[in-house]
Enzyme design. Structure first.
Site, PDB file in Angstrom:
ATOM      1  N   THR A 140       0.812  -1.211   0.000  1.00 49.00           N
ATOM      2  CA  THR A 140       0.000   0.000   0.000  1.00 49.00           C
ATOM      3  C   THR A 140       0.849   1.266   0.000  1.00 49.00           C
ATOM      4  OG1 THR A 140      -1.538   1.272   1.375  1.00 49.00           O
ATOM      5  CG2 THR A 140      -0.098  -0.246   2.536  1.00 49.00           C
ATOM      6  N   ASP A 141       0.288   2.348  -0.509  1.00 54.86           N
ATOM      7  CA  ASP A 141       0.985   3.647  -0.448  1.00 54.86           C
ATOM      8  C   ASP A 141       1.064   4.181   0.984  1.00 54.86           C
ATOM      9  OD1 ASP A 141      -1.696   4.347  -0.094  1.00 54.86           O
ATOM     10  OD2 ASP A 141      -1.749   5.830  -1.707  1.00 54.86           O
ATOM     11  N   GLU A 142       0.283   3.601   1.901  1.00 62.01           N
ATOM     12  CA  GLU A 142       0.270   4.133   3.272  1.00 62.01           C
ATOM     13  C   GLU A 142       1.608   3.947   3.987  1.00 62.01           C
ATOM     14  OE1 GLU A 142      -3.156   3.267   5.622  1.00 62.01           O
ATOM     15  OE2 GLU A 142      -4.532   3.533   3.942  1.00 62.01           O
ATOM     16  N   TYR A 165      -2.026  -0.448  11.001  1.00 61.21           N
ATOM     17  CA  TYR A 165      -2.141  -1.093   9.685  1.00 61.21           C
ATOM     18  C   TYR A 165      -0.929  -0.778   8.811  1.00 61.21           C
ATOM     19  CZ  TYR A 165      -3.355  -1.621   4.743  1.00 61.21           C
ATOM     20  OH  TYR A 165      -3.320  -1.932   3.400  1.00 61.21           O
ATOM     21  N   LYS A 169       2.120  -3.202   7.308  1.00 57.93           N
ATOM     22  CA  LYS A 169       2.413  -3.403   5.878  1.00 57.93           C
ATOM     23  C   LYS A 169       3.858  -2.980   5.576  1.00 57.93           C
ATOM     24  CE  LYS A 169      -0.037  -4.525   2.927  1.00 57.93           C
ATOM     25  NZ  LYS A 169      -0.439  -5.870   2.386  1.00 57.93           N
TER      26      LYS A 169
END
Ligand code: NAD
Ligand code: DAU
Length: 359
Positions: A140-142, A165, A169
């Site tokens: 993810t870009d997060e 979260y 990741k």
């Protein structure tokens, strides 16, 4: 153009979820000799309804199980001689990670390490040739943190995750790279922005809002609704994954995004317009349902992706205009009321009431 790598036996994890189901459907359609095993624990987010149209395909098999179950994974590698793993299984909802972080560490970190270890055991050592294998981690870009008004995340942006979260990741990305550098495991990673489309679990922003507008329930907008997300059509994400799997360079990372930034409040307005119109209500009917609620703890302000690497190196770019994708998405959820009601019954109902009361 023909693919650089060919794969015949693929393990997809998390294939009963939102993105995984689109990925499996695409792989089976695009690659006539590919066999796919879908390993999924069927948590609240996984639903075999998402794959009903392919469940009798003879090149597809479903296994219910946990990516953290080392014995099961080792046995699947022996049984199927996988040449690629496309790893999507994860706990994926930021709000849940704030309430219950441990499940995220268990699945996203330990689960990923378990898969890496199994792939290493199966593919490396004893003069084995792993050059036509691939462990693909869907991320993810997060992991890059939060942007201000300017700038974009690129593949070289430093990691700065801020939620349980996103830090789980980020950890799993680091593990995947460690297995590449230390053991020589062939890997690719992609970091993608927010996806939208059919089959997304209706606690994420877009399907949640569509459902609540349909039912004339309050529309919970966090904070002032000014946070920005970059939205990508889920089928474009699936096509990007297919492209990277077959043509990505081992050890490389690719960012995937839609060049399509929306403030949450503007997106909610657009959804109100679409759903009200589709239901034959006068324009603006549902505006009064907008309810500003307490902000998400640690809420990242803005995500936006620089996707120039995947475009210049692999020739991928998004195919669909957001306005068209959103219309089609609204149509899908309204036409599939049964899906929406069945996936949100039972456990979900309890979770929803605890998290959100009846807002
Ligand atoms: P999802 O929550 O809809 O699906 C996750 C799937 O994983 C479910 O089918 C669930 O049953 C399964 N799963 C969970 N824990 C498991 C376990 N321990 N063992 C086996 N299966 C398990 O998620 P999604 O939105 O489809 O996201 C898929 C992947 O893509 C995730 O890794 C996520 O981090 C990543 N991603 C999502 C987005 C997005 O916008 N949704 C964007 C970028 C990256
Ligand atoms: O950026 C990629 C990520 O996008 C993925 O890695 C995650 O798996 C995926 O869930 C998604 O995370 P977000 O937190 O951005 O998605 P969500 O749909 O939960 O929220 C989108 C935005 O809308 C965010 O700014 C929070 C806000 N929001 C969300 C909900 C559920 C609201 O204002 N109200 C809501 O009820």
């Amino acid at each position: 153009a023909s693919d650089m790598n060919q794969f015949k036996n693929i393990l997809v994890t998390g294939g009963a979820g939102f993105i995984g189901s689109h990925v499996i459907r695409r792989l089976l359609k695009e690659h006539a000799d590919m066999h796919v095993v879908n390993l999924d624990l069927l948590t609240y987010a996984g639903n075999l309804e998402n794959l009903r149209d392919i469940e009798s395909n003879e090149r597809y098999a479903f296994v219910k199980g946990d990516i953290g179950d080392a014995a099961l994974i080792a046995q699947l590698f022996v049984q199927h001689d996988f040449d690629a793993v496309v790893h999507l299984a994860a706990e994926s909802h930021v709000d849940r990670s704030i309430e219950n972080p441990m499940a995220f560490l268990e699945t996203n970190i330990i689960g990923t390490a378990t898969l890496l270890h199994a792939a290493k055991n199966a593919w490396l050592g004893d003069g084995k040739d792993a050059s036509n294998r691939c462990f693909y981690h869907v991320s993810t870009d997060e992991v890059y943190g939060s942007l201000g008004a300017e700038g974009l995340f690129s593949e070289t942006t430093s990691y700065d995750p801020r939620s349980p979260y996103s830090s789980s990741k980020a950890s799993s990305d680091h593990l995947v790279r460690a297995w590449h550098h230390t053991y020589g495991l062939p890997i690719v990673i992609s970091n993608c922005s927010n996806n939208y489309g059919a089959h997304q679990f209706p606690e994420k922003l877009i399907p949640l809002m569509i459902r609540n507008i349909r039912d004339q329930r309050p529309l919970p907008v966090y904070g002032e609704g000014l946070n920005i997300r970059d939205w990508l059509w889920v089928e474009d994400h699936a096509s990007a994954i297919d492209t990277i799997l077959h043509n990505g360079a081992s050890g490389r990372t690719y960012n995937i995004g839609g060049l399509n930034e929306w403030r949450n409040i503007d997106l909610v307005h657009a959804l109100i317009r679409e759903v009200d119109a589709a239901m034959g209500r006068p324009e603006g009917t549902s505006l009064e349902l907008i309810t500003y609620v307490t902000d998400r703890a640690g809420h990242d302000m803005r995500y936006a992706i620089d996707a120039s690497r995947i475009e210049s190196e692999l020739g991928w770019k998004p195919s669909i205009q957001f306005e068209d994708g959103l219309k089609e998405t609204v149509r899908w959820y309204l036409d599939n009321a049964e899906w929406m009601d069945s996936v949100t019954s039972g456990n979900y109902q309890q979770y929803y009431e605890t998290m959100y009361g009846n807002r």
